[in-house]
Design a protein around this motif. Structure first.
Motif, short mmCIF file in Angstrom:
data_model
loop_
_atom_site.label_atom_id
_atom_site.label_comp_id
_atom_site.label_asym_id
_atom_site.label_seq_id
_atom_site.Cartn_x
_atom_site.Cartn_y
_atom_site.Cartn_z
N MET A 1 -5.09 23.19 -6.12
CA MET A 1 -4.00 23.56 -5.23
C MET A 1 -4.60 23.87 -3.86
O MET A 1 -5.46 24.74 -3.73
CB MET A 1 -3.25 24.78 -5.77
CG MET A 1 -2.01 25.13 -4.96
SD MET A 1 -1.04 26.45 -5.73
CE MET A 1 -0.39 25.59 -7.16
N VAL A 2 -4.16 23.13 -2.86
CA VAL A 2 -4.72 23.30 -1.52
C VAL A 2 -4.26 24.63 -0.94
O VAL A 2 -3.06 24.84 -0.72
CB VAL A 2 -4.29 22.14 -0.59
CG1 VAL A 2 -4.86 22.35 0.81
CG2 VAL A 2 -4.75 20.81 -1.16
N HIS A 3 -5.21 25.52 -0.70
CA HIS A 3 -4.86 26.83 -0.15
C HIS A 3 -5.62 27.14 1.13
O HIS A 3 -5.34 28.13 1.80
CB HIS A 3 -5.12 27.94 -1.18
CG HIS A 3 -6.58 28.10 -1.54
ND1 HIS A 3 -7.22 27.25 -2.43
CD2 HIS A 3 -7.50 28.99 -1.14
CE1 HIS A 3 -8.48 27.63 -2.54
NE2 HIS A 3 -8.68 28.68 -1.78
N ARG A 4 -6.59 26.27 1.47
CA ARG A 4 -7.38 26.55 2.67
C ARG A 4 -7.97 25.27 3.23
O ARG A 4 -8.30 24.34 2.47
CB ARG A 4 -8.52 27.53 2.34
CG ARG A 4 -9.15 28.16 3.56
CD ARG A 4 -10.23 29.15 3.17
NE ARG A 4 -11.44 28.48 2.69
CZ ARG A 4 -11.95 28.64 1.48
NH1 ARG A 4 -11.36 29.43 0.61
NH2 ARG A 4 -13.05 28.01 1.13
N ILE A 5 -8.09 25.19 4.55
CA ILE A 5 -8.78 24.09 5.20
C ILE A 5 -9.82 24.70 6.14
O ILE A 5 -9.52 25.58 6.94
CB ILE A 5 -7.80 23.20 6.00
CG1 ILE A 5 -6.82 22.52 5.04
CG2 ILE A 5 -8.56 22.14 6.80
CD1 ILE A 5 -5.75 21.70 5.73
N ASP A 6 -11.07 24.23 6.02
CA ASP A 6 -12.19 24.78 6.77
C ASP A 6 -12.70 23.81 7.82
O ASP A 6 -12.71 22.59 7.60
CB ASP A 6 -13.35 25.11 5.83
CG ASP A 6 -12.96 26.05 4.71
OD1 ASP A 6 -12.19 26.99 4.99
OD2 ASP A 6 -13.42 25.86 3.57
N LEU A 7 -13.15 24.35 8.95
CA LEU A 7 -13.87 23.56 9.95
C LEU A 7 -15.35 23.78 9.68
O LEU A 7 -15.88 24.88 9.91
CB LEU A 7 -13.51 24.02 11.37
CG LEU A 7 -14.28 23.35 12.51
CD1 LEU A 7 -14.03 21.84 12.53
CD2 LEU A 7 -13.90 23.97 13.85
N CYS A 8 -16.03 22.76 9.17
CA CYS A 8 -17.41 22.90 8.69
C CYS A 8 -18.40 22.05 9.48
O CYS A 8 -18.04 21.01 10.03
CB CYS A 8 -17.50 22.50 7.22
SG CYS A 8 -16.55 23.55 6.11
N SER A 9 -19.64 22.51 9.49
CA SER A 9 -20.73 21.78 10.13
C SER A 9 -21.48 20.94 9.11
O SER A 9 -21.73 21.38 7.99
CB SER A 9 -21.70 22.75 10.80
OG SER A 9 -22.88 22.08 11.21
N MET A 10 -21.84 19.72 9.51
CA MET A 10 -22.66 18.87 8.65
C MET A 10 -24.13 19.23 8.74
O MET A 10 -24.91 18.91 7.84
CB MET A 10 -22.52 17.40 9.07
CG MET A 10 -21.14 16.81 8.98
SD MET A 10 -21.20 15.09 9.53
CE MET A 10 -19.45 14.69 9.57
N THR A 11 -24.52 19.86 9.84
CA THR A 11 -25.95 20.01 10.13
C THR A 11 -26.47 21.44 10.05
O THR A 11 -27.67 21.64 9.84
CB THR A 11 -26.25 19.47 11.54
OG1 THR A 11 -25.46 20.18 12.50
CG2 THR A 11 -25.93 17.98 11.64
N LYS A 12 -25.60 22.44 10.22
CA LYS A 12 -26.07 23.82 10.16
C LYS A 12 -26.38 24.23 8.73
O LYS A 12 -25.90 23.62 7.77
CB LYS A 12 -25.03 24.76 10.77
CG LYS A 12 -24.84 24.58 12.27
CD LYS A 12 -23.83 25.57 12.84
CE LYS A 12 -23.70 25.38 14.35
NZ LYS A 12 -22.70 26.31 14.93
N LYS A 13 -27.21 25.25 8.59
CA LYS A 13 -27.63 25.70 7.27
C LYS A 13 -26.44 26.11 6.42
O LYS A 13 -25.53 26.80 6.88
CB LYS A 13 -28.59 26.90 7.41
CG LYS A 13 -29.16 27.38 6.09
CD LYS A 13 -30.12 28.54 6.31
CE LYS A 13 -30.68 29.04 4.98
NZ LYS A 13 -31.59 30.20 5.18
#
Length: 312
Positions: free
Chosen positions: A236-248
């Motif tokens: 169940m979709v409850h959150r959408i994140d803005l994520c980095s591909m390169t950061k730790k």
């Protein structure tokens, strides 16, 4: 030099996991097409000078996504099923253990983009905020549930669990298109010219390039044939994140997250703000009162407040 090469490798490895219908896996990396954006007019619909057009064309030519919008997979039934699949494959070929995606990283990608500095990251956060009411309008008060069933690959290099067919497809595609439009309207290079194909990656050979030298050129379909029609459960979709591909990555294996939006006033299932899977939702955080009122959530700020994030 070593760090630079490692960073580049990590970035290209992440690109293989993006939501494209077809992926060029030459040299173990996904080469993506430049988004098709009109270069002749500015956001204010004014004609651009030749120098401005030249600069924009160069920016598009250099387009290399390093951020993405993620729907984290938190349902234990789904993650447990994928772990069983991974273990079944490893039992047949132990070398492939290094090609498996960590269960803390399971997600569905909605959109990829390029954010080159703090200012652009802040613009991306603003775009994510603006996306929230668009999503709520699309869903009309309903929850979006994603059922996962069956296995497929991208060119036998990336193995993923498929999204089952159903009524959830159209709203998900609408959300992906709204996200692309929202970010592009803010001047962010985002998206890809290929069609959106949502998927949940569980392995990719590019995680272990040395496998080629050991004779592993592709993912053998026989390795997952028993799971070809397996039902893995629903998210169940409850959150959408803005994520980095390169950061730790975070300690739980999930990607570095700049900010998040919660779909609905609180995650479904609990009065205390936790989701049906028992995970604590992010505490509202913002740079100003307006953003607080719009529910900007920052897991990084949450961690600084000595609050323990639940396992993803």
């Amino acid at each position: 030099m070593e760090m630079s090469e490692e960073l580049e490798a990590n970035t290209m490895d992440s690109l293989v996991d993006m939501p494209f219908a077809t992926i060029d896996v030459k040299d173990d990396c996904g080469i993506i097409d430049v988004p098709q954006i009109n270069l002749e007019r500015s956001e204010g619909n004014e004609w651009l000078s030749k120098d401005q057009i030249k600069k924009r064309k160069k920016k598009h030519k250099d387009y290399q996504p390093n951020y993405f919008l993620s729907i984290p997979i938190t349902n234990k039934e789904v993650t447990r099923g994928i772990k069983i699949l991974q273990n079944a494959i490893i039992q047949q070929d132990k070398r492939l253990s290094k090609a498996m995606t960590n269960d803390g990283s399971f997600h569905v990608t909605l959109l990829v983009m390029q954010l080159l500095n703090d200012d652009e990251i802040n613009i991306g956060i603003d775009a994510l905020l603006e996306l929230k009411p668009c999503i709520e309008e699309i869903l009309q008060g309903k929850y979006l549930t994603l059922p996962f069933q069956g296995i497929d690959t991208f060119e036998n290099q990336v193995g993923f669990v498929k999204l089952a067919e159903g009524d959830h497809i159209n709203p998900l595609l609408e959300i992906a298109e709204a996200a692309k439009r929202t970010f592009q309207e803010k001047g962010i290079l985002a998206g890809d010219s290929r069609s959106f194909k949502p998927h949940l990656t569980f392995m990719k050979l590019s995680k272990a390039p040395w496998l080629r030298k050991k004779g592993v050129q592709k993912i053998d379909p026989k390795l997952y044939e028993k799971f070809i029609s397996h039902r893995f459960g629903e998210e169940m979709v409850h959150r959408i994140d803005l994520c980095s591909m390169t950061k730790k990555k975070q300690s739980n294996g999930y990607y570095h997250c700049e900010s998040s939006i919660v779909i609905g006033e609180r995650a479904p299932g609990r009065k205390d703000g936790t989701s049906a899977m028992g995970q604590l939702c992010c505490v509202p955080f913002s740079r100003d009162e307006e953003k607080i009122s719009k529910f900007l959530y920052s897991p990084e700020e949450l961690q600084q407040g000595n609050t323990q994030l639940a396992e993803w």
